[in-house]
Design an enzyme around this catalytic site. Structure first.
Site, short mmCIF file in Angstrom:
data_model
loop_
_atom_site.label_atom_id
_atom_site.label_comp_id
_atom_site.label_asym_id
_atom_site.label_seq_id
_atom_site.Cartn_x
_atom_site.Cartn_y
_atom_site.Cartn_z
N GLY A 246 3.17 6.62 7.86
CA GLY A 246 4.68 6.73 7.47
C GLY A 246 5.60 5.59 8.11
O GLY A 246 6.55 5.61 7.72
N ASN A 247 5.25 5.09 9.19
CA ASN A 247 5.78 3.64 9.55
C ASN A 247 5.49 2.69 8.80
O ASN A 247 6.59 1.64 8.74
CB ASN A 247 5.57 3.24 10.95
N SER A 248 4.51 2.65 7.75
CA SER A 248 4.35 1.22 7.00
C SER A 248 5.39 0.89 6.11
O SER A 248 6.00 1.80 5.45
CB SER A 248 3.20 1.84 6.05
N ASP B 250 0.19 -7.85 1.38
CA ASP B 250 0.65 -6.20 1.56
C ASP B 250 1.89 -6.08 1.56
O ASP B 250 2.69 -5.46 2.33
CB ASP B 250 -0.07 -5.56 2.80
N HIS C 235 1.01 -1.14 -0.09
CA HIS C 235 -0.09 0.07 -0.20
C HIS C 235 0.78 1.30 -0.10
O HIS C 235 0.40 2.37 -0.19
CB HIS C 235 -1.06 -0.04 1.14
N LEU D 149 -6.52 -25.28 -0.58
CA LEU D 149 -7.29 -26.52 0.05
C LEU D 149 -8.69 -26.47 -0.93
O LEU D 149 -8.93 -27.56 -1.16
CB LEU D 149 -7.37 -26.44 1.41
N GLY D 150 -9.11 -25.32 -0.91
CA GLY D 150 -10.49 -25.42 -1.86
C GLY D 150 -11.65 -25.45 -0.82
O GLY D 150 -12.65 -26.17 -1.14
N VAL D 151 -11.64 -24.96 0.47
CA VAL D 151 -12.71 -24.97 1.30
C VAL D 151 -13.25 -23.89 1.83
O VAL D 151 -12.34 -22.87 1.99
CB VAL D 151 -12.41 -26.05 2.42
N LEU D 152 -14.23 -23.17 2.16
CA LEU D 152 -14.71 -22.34 2.99
C LEU D 152 -14.87 -22.70 4.45
O LEU D 152 -15.46 -23.86 4.60
CB LEU D 152 -16.06 -21.71 2.40
N ILE D 153 -14.05 -21.90 5.44
CA ILE D 153 -14.31 -22.41 6.67
C ILE D 153 -14.97 -21.33 7.63
O ILE D 153 -14.91 -20.46 7.22
CB ILE D 153 -12.83 -22.62 7.09
#
Length: 479
Positions: A223-225, A151, A121, A280-284
């Site tokens: 500014g620390n990012s 990020d 960012h 993996l292909g799952v919704l958890i």
């Protein structure tokens, strides 16, 4: 006549009193001095590492009429309203054309040939990136690659001489309570040093599911990012990335990307220009107390699989909705947020062993990890109770239309048409939800639904699997 008691050392030897007071004061000063000596001294570490920390400024050509701002959009959003207005400004006060937007952040050099790590960012959308060194030299930087999921961004600068570099530490051994310090450019004040302790490890944030963040109380501000987080050996163990704030300023809760994860991303961006993560292909979803009770767990733990994606590694391995992942490669899953970083770090094509709970029994399933595809977002609808629905659950359902079942690629279920005040609404069920499972019993038709309702216990919570806007999730209902 009563005789008054008086200690002999006071009555007969009053000359001792000044000496005693002196000894007590000397002991107190000695104790304070020892306590002060036990606090960490950062001066030497700062002198050794400041040269490899850099200030990053960017220029973005814009068509919108805004004044120059030394901070990115994301950092401006974290500031109080007064500062946002001061830095943004709706338009130039002189009515002229808009100026290029300027922002700034921090970073650090990880190789003598000029590779620099920072946050995505900080440089996102920038047309020009300038890296300023400790000796005030300014060098143009090339963006080698970015990874919005973590990020992270990798920059490259060129110089005739080898550049100073930081020492890379090991974030896997960190423990809460350790002293750490940061060097960065908050609000444009270059090479500002702040210190604190590690507050927690393995934090999951809504914006980045594949990063187990380090939480600290080190003062981090806009500014620390992108700046480094050091341990007391002068090694970088994290990249300062985010803060939690209600005022726009530092509130004692800061988050850093663990350096182990950051270096993995760096190597992939440097070598391949992109980042490949395991999939993996799952919704958890999280297992709360009520779900734990309904699934037969003694306490909340694990990651509950709400949906298995078609043609996914999980589907091929035989994982099912309703399975609870208890461990991954022998490492316990206490919270659902523990699982995505573990899977993401697994090399593509490598087999991983999962311990799951299915129908009250533990099983071991081996899954060949695939490559994480692009994510698709999904919204969530919230309705008010209609008050017209009845029955023991307070809802009305109808058969699922074949066209809708085909579009969602599900074998069946019942469509919720109305929700009244009752157990269904309290559980979070809403109109247009599709119920596919009730109390661990599959629901593919109205007959299945009625049979499952009649068999509901009245002494405990039960689970309900629904599909809402194409996404499956488990809810808990208390009939």
């Amino acid at each position: 006549m009563t005789r008054q008691f008086q200690p002999r050392f006071l009555s007969g030897h009053r000359a001792w009193l000044p000496s005693l007071l002196f000894l007590l004061m000397a002991s107190l000063l000695t104790a304070q001095s020892a306590a002060a000596q036990s606090l960490p001294d950062f001066t030497g570490l700062v002198e050794e590492n400041s040269a490899a920390v850099v200030n990053i400024s960017t220029v973005t050509e814009r068509d919108s009429q805004r004044q120059q701002s030394p901070f990115s959009d994301r950092e401006l959003e974290q500031m109080p309203e007064f500062f946002r207005r001061f830095f943004e400004g709706p338009q130039s006060p002189y009515g002229g054309p808009s100026r290029p937007r300027r922002s700034m952040g921090s970073g650090f050099i990880v190789s003598e040939d000029g590779y620099v790590l920072t946050n995505n960012h900080v440089v996102e959308g920038a047309d020009e990136v300038i890296v300023r060194l400790n000796d005030r030299r300014e060098l143009p930087a090339e963006v080698i690659g970015t990874d919005p999921r973590s990020d992270m961004a990798v920059l490259k600068i060129e110089d005739d001489e080898p550049l100073p570099v930081v020492s890379i530490g090991d974030s896997s051994t960190l423990k809460p309570g350790e002293w750490v310090f940061a060097i960065g450019s908050p609000f444009g004040f270059d090479y500002t040093v702040t210190s604190g302790i590690i507050s927690a490890i393995g934090r999951s944030l809504p914006s980045e599911n594949y990063v187990p963040f380090i939480q600290t109380d080190v003062a981090i501000n806009p500014g620390n990012s992108g700046g480094p987080l050091f341990n007391m050996d002068g090694e970088v163990i994290g990249i300062n990335s985010q803060i939690y704030t209600r005022s726009g300023g530092f509130m004692g809760v800061s988050f850093a990307i663990p350096i182990d994860d950051a270096m993995n991303v760096f190597q992939q961006l440097r070598d391949d220009g992109r980042v490949a993560r395991g999939w993996l292909g799952v919704l958890i979803q999280e297992v709360n107390r009520d779900l734990a009770e309904s699934f037969g767990l003694s306490r909340p733990r694990g990651a509950l699989i709400a949906e298995v994606m078609p043609d996914s590694p999980a589907r091929q391995a035989g994982l099912e909705a309703g399975d609870i992942v208890l461990s991954y490669e022998g490492e316990a899953i206490e919270r659902s947020a523990d699982l995505p970083p573990m899977v993401g770090r697994t090399p593509i094509g490598e087999a991983a062993k999962l311990t799951i709970l299915r129908q009250g029994e533990k099983r071991t399933i081996e899954v060949e990890i695939g490559r994480l595809p692009e994510e698709e977002g999904a919204a969530s609808a919230q309705d008010e109770p209609s008050g017209a629905a009845g029955g023991p659950l307070g809802l009305e359902v109808e058969p699922l239309p074949d066209q809708l079942a085909s579009r969602l690629d599900i074998s069946g279920g019942v469509l919720v048409t109305q929700v009244g005040r009752g157990p269904a609404f309290q559980a979070g069920i809403r109109r247009n939800d599709i119920i596919t499972e009730l109390n661990r019993q599959p629901v593919t038709s109205l007959d299945d639904f009625r049979a499952a309702v009649e068999a509901l216990p009245d002494d405990r919570a039960v689970s309900v699997r629904i599909i809402r806007e194409g996404r499956a999730t488990y809810l808990v209902m208390k009939p």
